[in-house]
Design a protein around this motif. Sequence first.
Motif, PDB file in Angstrom:
ATOM      1  N   HIS A  87      -2.498   7.445 -15.580  1.00  0.00           N
ATOM      2  CA  HIS A  87      -1.067   7.757 -15.539  1.00  0.00           C
ATOM      3  C   HIS A  87      -0.396   6.969 -14.411  1.00  0.00           C
ATOM      4  CE1 HIS A  87       2.700   9.893 -15.450  1.00  0.00           C
ATOM      5  NE2 HIS A  87       2.336  10.591 -16.513  1.00  0.00           N
ATOM      6  N   PRO A  88       0.680   6.246 -14.727  1.00  0.00           N
ATOM      7  CA  PRO A  88       1.333   5.398 -13.712  1.00  0.00           C
ATOM      8  C   PRO A  88       1.784   6.131 -12.451  1.00  0.00           C
ATOM      9  CG  PRO A  88       2.206   4.915 -15.887  1.00  0.00           C
ATOM     10  CD  PRO A  88       1.315   6.118 -16.031  1.00  0.00           C
ATOM     11  N   LYS A  89       2.120   7.415 -12.572  1.00  0.00           N
ATOM     12  CA  LYS A  89       2.567   8.155 -11.382  1.00  0.00           C
ATOM     13  C   LYS A  89       1.395   8.706 -10.569  1.00  0.00           C
ATOM     14  CE  LYS A  89       7.191   9.176 -12.941  1.00  0.00           C
ATOM     15  NZ  LYS A  89       8.007  10.055 -13.746  1.00  0.00           N
ATOM     16  N   ASN A  90       0.182   8.590 -11.097  1.00  0.00           N
ATOM     17  CA  ASN A  90      -1.015   8.974 -10.349  1.00  0.00           C
ATOM     18  C   ASN A  90      -1.753   7.736  -9.832  1.00  0.00           C
ATOM     19  OD1 ASN A  90      -2.809  11.096  -9.399  1.00  0.00           O
ATOM     20  ND2 ASN A  90      -4.285  10.339 -10.892  1.00  0.00           N
ATOM     21  N   LEU A  91      -1.199   6.559 -10.072  1.00  0.00           N
ATOM     22  CA  LEU A  91      -1.812   5.296  -9.673  1.00  0.00           C
ATOM     23  C   LEU A  91      -0.836   4.474  -8.846  1.00  0.00           C
ATOM     24  CD1 LEU A  91      -3.333   4.289 -13.119  1.00  0.00           C
ATOM     25  CD2 LEU A  91      -4.593   5.132 -11.132  1.00  0.00           C
ATOM     26  N   HIS A  92      -1.325   3.973  -7.719  1.00  0.00           N
ATOM     27  CA  HIS A  92      -0.491   3.124  -6.866  1.00  0.00           C
ATOM     28  C   HIS A  92      -1.379   2.127  -6.130  1.00  0.00           C
ATOM     29  CE1 HIS A  92       1.956   6.724  -7.517  1.00  0.00           C
ATOM     30  NE2 HIS A  92       2.971   5.880  -7.465  1.00  0.00           N
ATOM     31  N   CYS A 132       0.840  -1.197   0.000  1.00  0.00           N
ATOM     32  CA  CYS A 132       0.000   0.000   0.000  1.00  0.00           C
ATOM     33  C   CYS A 132       0.878   1.253   0.000  1.00  0.00           C
ATOM     34  CB  CYS A 132      -0.924  -0.007   1.221  1.00  0.00           C
ATOM     35  SG  CYS A 132      -1.957   1.473   1.347  1.00  0.00           S
ATOM     36  N   PHE A 133       0.617   2.139  -0.954  1.00  0.00           N
ATOM     37  CA  PHE A 133       1.396   3.361  -1.157  1.00  0.00           C
ATOM     38  C   PHE A 133       1.324   4.294   0.052  1.00  0.00           C
ATOM     39  CE2 PHE A 133       1.916   7.551  -3.469  1.00  0.00           C
ATOM     40  CZ  PHE A 133       3.210   7.329  -3.948  1.00  0.00           C
ATOM     41  N   THR A 134       0.195   4.328   0.739  1.00  0.00           N
ATOM     42  CA  THR A 134       0.023   5.283   1.826  1.00  0.00           C
ATOM     43  C   THR A 134       0.252   4.706   3.222  1.00  0.00           C
ATOM     44  OG1 THR A 134      -2.369   4.910   1.560  1.00  0.00           O
ATOM     45  CG2 THR A 134      -1.465   6.922   0.614  1.00  0.00           C
ATOM     46  N   SER A 135       0.125   3.398   3.380  1.00  0.00           N
ATOM     47  CA  SER A 135       0.346   2.812   4.713  1.00  0.00           C
ATOM     48  C   SER A 135       1.629   1.986   4.782  1.00  0.00           C
ATOM     49  CB  SER A 135      -0.836   1.921   5.121  1.00  0.00           C
ATOM     50  OG  SER A 135      -0.824   0.705   4.379  1.00  0.00           O
ATOM     51  N   GLY A 136       2.122   1.547   3.620  1.00  0.00           N
ATOM     52  CA  GLY A 136       3.320   0.709   3.598  1.00  0.00           C
ATOM     53  C   GLY A 136       3.061  -0.751   3.939  1.00  0.00           C
ATOM     54  N   LYS A 137       1.797  -1.119   4.105  1.00  0.00           N
ATOM     55  CA  LYS A 137       1.461  -2.497   4.477  1.00  0.00           C
ATOM     56  C   LYS A 137       1.237  -3.366   3.243  1.00  0.00           C
ATOM     57  CE  LYS A 137      -0.787  -1.054   8.755  1.00  0.00           C
ATOM     58  NZ  LYS A 137      -2.078  -0.880   9.424  1.00  0.00           N
ATOM     59  N   LYS A 138       1.551  -4.651   3.386  1.00  0.00           N
ATOM     60  CA  LYS A 138       1.299  -5.637   2.336  1.00  0.00           C
ATOM     61  C   LYS A 138      -0.217  -5.854   2.232  1.00  0.00           C
ATOM     62  CE  LYS A 138       2.976  -9.113  -0.275  1.00  0.00           C
ATOM     63  NZ  LYS A 138       3.575  -8.842  -1.547  1.00  0.00           N
ATOM     64  N   VAL A 139      -0.719  -5.907   0.979  1.00  0.00           N
ATOM     65  CA  VAL A 139      -2.150  -6.139   0.751  1.00  0.00           C
ATOM     66  C   VAL A 139      -2.313  -7.282  -0.235  1.00  0.00           C
ATOM     67  CG1 VAL A 139      -2.891  -3.798   1.299  1.00  0.00           C
ATOM     68  CG2 VAL A 139      -2.214  -4.332  -1.020  1.00  0.00           C
ATOM     69  N   GLU A 140      -3.477  -7.928  -0.184  1.00  0.00           N
ATOM     70  CA  GLU A 140      -3.725  -9.029  -1.125  1.00  0.00           C
ATOM     71  C   GLU A 140      -5.215  -9.180  -1.359  1.00  0.00           C
ATOM     72  OE1 GLU A 140      -3.478 -12.728   2.016  1.00  0.00           O
ATOM     73  OE2 GLU A 140      -1.653 -12.142   0.984  1.00  0.00           O
ATOM     74  N   GLY A 141      -5.555  -9.908  -2.411  1.00  0.00           N
ATOM     75  CA  GLY A 141      -6.949 -10.199  -2.733  1.00  0.00           C
ATOM     76  C   GLY A 141      -7.793  -8.949  -2.889  1.00  0.00           C
ATOM     77  N   GLY A 197      -5.281   2.804  -6.361  1.00  0.00           N
ATOM     78  CA  GLY A 197      -5.812   4.109  -5.997  1.00  0.00           C
ATOM     79  C   GLY A 197      -5.189   5.247  -6.787  1.00  0.00           C
ATOM     80  N   HIS A 198      -5.948   6.341  -6.870  1.00  0.00           N
ATOM     81  CA  HIS A 198      -5.507   7.544  -7.580  1.00  0.00           C
ATOM     82  C   HIS A 198      -4.991   8.588  -6.594  1.00  0.00           C
ATOM     83  CE1 HIS A 198      -8.291   5.771 -10.512  1.00  0.00           C
ATOM     84  NE2 HIS A 198      -7.639   6.459 -11.433  1.00  0.00           N
ATOM     85  N   GLY A 199      -3.919   9.285  -6.971  1.00  0.00           N
ATOM     86  CA  GLY A 199      -3.448  10.425  -6.192  1.00  0.00           C
ATOM     87  C   GLY A 199      -4.431  11.568  -6.337  1.00  0.00           C
ATOM     88  N   LEU A 200      -4.596  12.048  -7.541  1.00  0.00           N
ATOM     89  CA  LEU A 200      -5.646  13.013  -7.853  1.00  0.00           C
ATOM     90  C   LEU A 200      -6.857  12.172  -8.231  1.00  0.00           C
ATOM     91  CD1 LEU A 200      -5.841  16.106  -7.989  1.00  0.00           C
ATOM     92  CD2 LEU A 200      -5.489  15.924 -10.440  1.00  0.00           C
ATOM     93  N   PRO A 201      -7.977  12.329  -7.537  1.00  0.00           N
ATOM     94  CA  PRO A 201      -9.127  11.438  -7.734  1.00  0.00           C
ATOM     95  C   PRO A 201      -9.576  11.309  -9.185  1.00  0.00           C
ATOM     96  CG  PRO A 201      -9.497  12.868  -5.853  1.00  0.00           C
ATOM     97  CD  PRO A 201      -8.251  13.356  -6.532  1.00  0.00           C
TER      98      PRO A 201
END
Length: 133
Positions: A59-64, A29-38, A44-48
């Motif tokens: 855009h790859p830099k607006n998506l994580h 997860c880009f914002t929490s740093g935790k591993k996610v699955e399923g 998620g989008h940086g700019l909604p």
Amino acid sequence: MKKKSISQLKKKLWNVVSKRIKERDNYICFTSGKKVEGANAHCGHGLPSSICGGRLRYHPKNLHCQSYYENINLGGNGTIYYQEQVRRYGKECVDKLYNLRNSYIKVDSDYYLNLIDLYTNSSFEDIEKFLEE
């Protein structure tokens, strides 16, 4: 063969994009740093997405990769998301990225087909070039 509708192309593109972005980010997860699955692994989008326009929506830099909690319950956790974008890419790059929302691009079936092809067969650099031209 019947042409796919815009809505079918959009759905196919999002499936390709979200899978590739989550793989790029190793399901962290880009914002929490935790591993996610399923079902907990979101793209998620940086700019909604609702306000970012055709250039930033994919855009790859607006998506994580983000967790369900960060993306849905916290609405993307925008402040932390932005801070992480600046840390990772630099403020100048993020400012340039966000300014793309003011730059029109024709979003039609060719746009979706091009992005499906790019996300399937090309580098993130090539995707960024296409979206920034």
